[in-house]
Design an enzyme around this catalytic site. Structure first.
Site, PDB file in Angstrom:
ATOM      1  N   ARG A  53      18.980   9.940  -8.523  1.00  0.00           N
ATOM      2  CA  ARG A  53      18.309  10.852  -7.595  1.00  0.00           C
ATOM      3  C   ARG A  53      17.669   9.983  -6.527  1.00  0.00           C
ATOM      4  NH1 ARG A  53      14.315   8.286  -8.039  1.00  0.00           N
ATOM      5  NH2 ARG A  53      13.257   9.870  -6.844  1.00  0.00           N
ATOM      6  N   GLY A  54      17.022  10.654  -5.551  1.00  0.00           N
ATOM      7  CA  GLY A  54      16.516   9.890  -4.412  1.00  0.00           C
ATOM      8  C   GLY A  54      17.598   9.909  -3.337  1.00  0.00           C
ATOM      9  N   ASP A 243      13.718  13.272   2.283  1.00  0.00           N
ATOM     10  CA  ASP A 243      15.115  13.616   1.994  1.00  0.00           C
ATOM     11  C   ASP A 243      15.861  14.089   3.238  1.00  0.00           C
ATOM     12  OD1 ASP A 243      13.460  14.086  -0.597  1.00  0.00           O
ATOM     13  OD2 ASP A 243      15.537  13.709  -1.189  1.00  0.00           O
ATOM     14  N   LYS A 254       9.759  15.688  -1.535  1.00  0.00           N
ATOM     15  CA  LYS A 254       9.467  16.319  -2.829  1.00  0.00           C
ATOM     16  C   LYS A 254       8.323  17.322  -2.724  1.00  0.00           C
ATOM     17  CE  LYS A 254      11.298  15.968  -5.801  1.00  0.00           C
ATOM     18  NZ  LYS A 254      12.353  16.961  -6.087  1.00  0.00           N
TER      19      LYS A 254
HETATM   20  O1  MRU Z   1      14.459  15.259  -6.473  1.00  0.00           O
HETATM   21  P1  MRU Z   1      14.488  13.789  -6.166  1.00  0.00           P
HETATM   22  O2  MRU Z   1      13.900  12.955  -7.261  1.00  0.00           O
HETATM   23  O3  MRU Z   1      15.868  13.332  -5.747  1.00  0.00           O
HETATM   24  O4  MRU Z   1      13.538  13.651  -4.910  1.00  0.00           O
HETATM   25  C1  MRU Z   1      13.347  12.382  -4.340  1.00  0.00           C
HETATM   26  C2  MRU Z   1      12.380  12.385  -3.238  1.00  0.00           C
HETATM   27  O5  MRU Z   1      11.820  13.396  -2.862  1.00  0.00           O
HETATM   28  C3  MRU Z   1      12.168  11.074  -2.532  1.00  0.00           C
HETATM   29  O6  MRU Z   1      10.870  10.983  -2.061  1.00  0.00           O
HETATM   30  C4  MRU Z   1      13.150  11.001  -1.357  1.00  0.00           C
HETATM   31  O7  MRU Z   1      14.451  11.172  -1.806  1.00  0.00           O
HETATM   32  C5  MRU Z   1      13.055   9.724  -0.638  1.00  0.00           C
HETATM   33  S1  MRU Z   1      13.847   8.457  -1.551  1.00  0.00           S
HETATM   34  C6  MRU Z   1      13.829   6.993  -0.744  1.00  0.00           C
END
Ligand code: MRU
Length: 369
Positions: A53-54, A243, A254
């Site tokens: 994820r990320g 994102d 998030k």
């Molecule tokens: O749901 P996730 O864990 O994929 O969400 C991740 C985030 O919100 C991060 O802050 C975002 O992807 C930036 S990652 C460098």
């Protein structure tokens, strides 16, 4: 990043030369497990079920998913089918589409084996580029942390972050955490307030794990504590990832990020967002209305997984049986609450003008726009 002395990226090609290995993030922080991906379907499942994820890492995993699909069948039909399947895995992080587009452009003109080779070469290039981009974000963010440190000599700089925008969210380094790693490595006194980040607890499970392995002082706080900490002068700055960021500087990240930005604004705490160019969606102007917000299973809200004192991993229900729950994965922080965008090209105001000052090739009329 190093885990027990061994350098890891979050994704790599296995010794067989074609399958892919990832760190299974659903098992962290209790187990450091490597999981194999042997097909595009495996890659899609890993993204959807959040083994990876990320935003940047989702893009990297999709790139290798496309490689494995083309190895089985290099036809245009399979390329398009796999592109669509991978794109449908998670809707909010635009890095996914950016990466799939880059892959499709790189392989389109090649056929057969040459197409497969071109795909693996491009996926490796995208991963290397992500590492270098995050390193530069770290350098640019370090200047801000250093400025704050110089204003309070001998004292610790307290930084609040939300979710996980560290090396586990990228290929290496991270976005929001890269400046923190660099500040710590440069000998600056930094301490991180880690929002636990309900419902999936990326802060408590992943950010705290990363920071701990690197030796960065940190404290996990419930998501609701940020306002209190800021009110009492215990936060010098916030840094979060994103994102999807619109061409006007609105930031999707998030769920819960927006509330932190409001609290930061109310308390005069600088609120920075760190991002690579791959997270900018130049087609959008109004993040609140235009960014698709992922909704995940309510079960992620009503249930929690953790380790018992005996060491067993168990999932328990935490809510009254039968109550409805809703699970928005992200929210949008309007640009006016963002102090600055930290990118690989430098730091700019969160606005169209600010972003164009860093990416002039996107100006209307430019052939690369
Ligand atoms: O749901 P996730 O864990 O994929 O969400 C991740 C985030 O919100 C991060 O802050 C975002 O992807 C930036 S990652 C460098």
């Amino acid at each position: 990043m190093k885990i027990d002395g061994t350098h890891y990226r979050t994704i790599w090609v296995a010794n067989d030369g074609w399958s892919v290995e990832i760190i299974d993030q659903t098992k962290l922080p209790h187990e450091f497990a490597v999981a194999p991906l042997r097909s595009a379907e495996d890659a899609a499942r890993a993204i959807k079920d959040m083994l990876v994820r990320g935003a940047p890492l989702i893009g990297a995993t999709a790139a290798y998913g496309l490689c494995m699909a083309l190895r089985e069948d290099a036809s245009d039909e399979n390329l398009d089918r796999t592109y669509d399947m991978l794109l449908a895995t998670r809707p909010t992080a635009v890095n996914l589409k950016w990466s799939l587009d880059a892959m499709r452009d790189a392989v389109r003109s090649a056929g057969g084996n040459a197409r497969v080779e071109a795909a693996y070469a491009e996926a490796a290039r995208l991963c290397d580029e992500d590492v270098e981009t995050c390193r530069k974000i770290g350098e640019n963010g370090l200047r801000i942390v250093r400025g704050i440190a110089e204003a309070k000599p001998g004292e610790t700089v307290n930084i609040l972050t939300h979710c996980n925008a560290g090396w586990l969210a990228c290929v290496d380094w991270g976005t929001a955490l890269a400046p923190i790693y660099m500040a710590h490595d440069a000998g600056l006194l930094v301490h991180v307030w880690v929002d636990e980040t309900r419902p999936r607890n990326q802060g408590a499970s992943l950010t705290a794990f990363e920071l701990g392995r690197h030796g960065v002082p940190h404290t996990i706080v419930p998501d609701n504590a940020g306002g209190h900490l800021m009110q009492h002068g215990l936060v010098d700055m916030c840094i979060v990832g994103t994102d999807r960021t619109t061409s006007t500087g609105d930031v999707a990240n998030k769920i819960g990020t927006y509330l932190k930005a409001l609290a930061a604004d109310a308390n005069g705490v600088p609120f920075y967002v760190a991002l690579p160019h791959t997270t900018i969606d130049w087609t959008l102007k109004d993040g609140v209305r235009e960014i698709e917000i992922e909704q995940r299973s309510p079960r992620e809200v009503t249930h929690m997984t953790g380790r018992t004192d005996k060491g067993d991993i168990v999932t328990v229900e935490i809510s009254a049986p039968g109550s409805a729950a809703v699970n928005y994965g992200f929210d949008v922080t309007p640009a006016r609450f963002v102090t600055g965008l930290i990118t690989e090209r430098g730091v700019a105001p969160a606005s169209r003008e600010g972003l164009l000052s860093l990416y002039p090739e996107k100006k209307a009329g430019n052939k690369n726009a």
